[in-house]
Write an enzyme that holds these catalytic residues in place. Structure first.
Site, PDB file in Angstrom:
ATOM      1  N   ALA A  28       0.809  -1.219   0.000  1.00  0.00           N
ATOM      2  CA  ALA A  28       0.000   0.000   0.000  1.00  0.00           C
ATOM      3  C   ALA A  28       0.844   1.271   0.000  1.00  0.00           C
ATOM      4  CB  ALA A  28      -0.938  -0.028   1.204  1.00  0.00           C
ATOM      5  N   THR A  32       0.256   5.452  -1.594  1.00  0.00           N
ATOM      6  CA  THR A  32      -0.125   6.573  -0.703  1.00  0.00           C
ATOM      7  C   THR A  32       0.173   7.914  -1.374  1.00  0.00           C
ATOM      8  OG1 THR A  32       2.023   6.416   0.388  1.00  0.00           O
ATOM      9  CG2 THR A  32       0.131   5.343   1.480  1.00  0.00           C
ATOM     10  N   GLN A 105       0.457  -6.491  -3.572  1.00  0.00           N
ATOM     11  CA  GLN A 105      -0.593  -6.742  -2.574  1.00  0.00           C
ATOM     12  C   GLN A 105      -1.731  -5.747  -2.779  1.00  0.00           C
ATOM     13  OE1 GLN A 105       1.370  -7.820   1.536  1.00  0.00           O
ATOM     14  NE2 GLN A 105       2.658  -6.334   0.496  1.00  0.00           N
ATOM     15  N   HIS A 123      -3.480 -10.136  -3.794  1.00  0.00           N
ATOM     16  CA  HIS A 123      -4.659  -9.948  -2.926  1.00  0.00           C
ATOM     17  C   HIS A 123      -5.889  -9.575  -3.731  1.00  0.00           C
ATOM     18  CE1 HIS A 123      -2.026  -9.324   0.916  1.00  0.00           C
ATOM     19  NE2 HIS A 123      -2.047 -10.562   0.489  1.00  0.00           N
ATOM     20  N   CYS A 131     -20.231 -12.657  -7.186  1.00  0.00           N
ATOM     21  CA  CYS A 131     -21.197 -13.069  -6.154  1.00  0.00           C
ATOM     22  C   CYS A 131     -20.456 -13.887  -5.100  1.00  0.00           C
ATOM     23  CB  CYS A 131     -22.300 -13.919  -6.778  1.00  0.00           C
ATOM     24  SG  CYS A 131     -23.398 -14.640  -5.528  1.00  0.00           S
ATOM     25  N   ASN A 212      11.071   1.666   2.131  1.00  0.00           N
ATOM     26  CA  ASN A 212       9.901   1.829   2.991  1.00  0.00           C
ATOM     27  C   ASN A 212      10.063   3.088   3.836  1.00  0.00           C
ATOM     28  OD1 ASN A 212       7.389   0.232   3.336  1.00  0.00           O
ATOM     29  ND2 ASN A 212       7.891   0.509   5.498  1.00  0.00           N
TER      30      ASN A 212
END
Ligand code: APR
Length: 246
Positions: A28, A32, A105, A123, A131, A212
């Site tokens: 993620a 950002t 991810q 993911h 459904c 990171n």
């Protein structure tokens, strides 16, 4: 940017250029700077909501109103966001044969929107729907309007991997295979808190690097650990590669 980060970014770029066999693993923190919140840093989703009350199959079955509100809000917010220059760096590195795969991810689809072809969504995707009961695909507007499945009347959901659900087998297998064979795995913007994706970097026979913003407490496992912004460091590396003729 820290001078230590600059040095390591240049060393990482040298490996990317020399070996032409890099796999990128994103989280993620890659999105950002496009305006999309992450999950576990200060402004992350899971600082406000307990994921186990909302991002599970039980939430779909037992608390669909809350589940639907959370994902439809995320989708509405996402529609105003676009990939940033860091996504386009990765696209250029794929196009010039330096990067073999981006395993992500993230469910936002930004890597594909930036033109990357070799992407595995470990993911799943928030941009596709099905459904929950019978698995039949559904259109976004049907989900947003809270329509029932046209085929069985079941509840519609995004095609994301909820906590406790299996990862898409093909995506996982292909990512594992390319990571094992890679000369470099470059991890960008993830806390490495979620299994089994957090096991991927250690599977490679090659070198490992991470970009990171915050501590992941896994830095010591990496050959090159860079503290900094995904966009800024990727642009720095891209500039270094261009100056070196790549
Ligand atoms: N540049 C670099 N790193 C950043 C940036 C940035 N601009 N913004 C955030 N980060 C870092 C944060 O410091 C944090 O360590 O990215 C990391 C994001 O970690 P998480 O929020 O835990 O997100 P992620 O690792 O992708 O989560 C994995 O958890 O909830 C599930 O399915 C969800 O795919 C997600 C998975």
């Amino acid at each position: 940017m820290l001078s230590e980060t600059k040095e390591k970014a240049e060393l990482t770029a040298q490996i990317i250029a020399e070996q032409k066999n890099t796999v990128i693993l994103t989280g993620a923190g890659m999105s950002t700077e496009s305006g999309v919140p992450d999950f576990r840093s200060e402004s992350g989703w899971w600082r406000k909501i307990d994921p186990l009350t909302i991002a599970t199959a039980e939430a779909v079955e037992e608390n669909y109103t809350l589940f639907h509100e959370f994902y439809s809000n995320r989708l509405s917010a996402l529609s105003d966001c676009r990939p940033h220059e860091g996504h386009y760096c990765l696209e250029r590195w794929e196009k010039t044969g330096l990067v073999k795969l981006v395993a992500t991810q993230n469910v936002d689809g930004f890597h594909q929107e930036a033109g990357l072809v070799n992407v595995e969504e470990l993911h799943g995707s928030i941009q596709r729907f099905r459904c929950h009961n019978c698995g039949v695909e559904a259109a976004k507007e049907k989900f947003m309007k809270k329509s029932a499945c046209a085929s069985c009347g079941g509840k519609l959901r995004p095609n994301v991997v909820l906590f406790g659900e299996m990862l898409p087998e093909t995506a996982w297998k292909r990512s594992m295979e390319l990571v094992e064979k890679a000369e470099l795995v470059l991890v960008v913007g993830t806390s490495l808190q979620v299994y089994p994706v957090n096991q991927l970097p250690a599977l490679t026979r090659g070198k490992t690097a991470i970009i990171n913003r915050d501590e992941t407490f896994a830095e010591t496992d990496f050959d090159l650990a860079m503290k900094g912004s995904a966009k800024e460091v990727l642009l720095y590396m891209d500039n270094y590669l261009k100056n070196a003729g790549f």
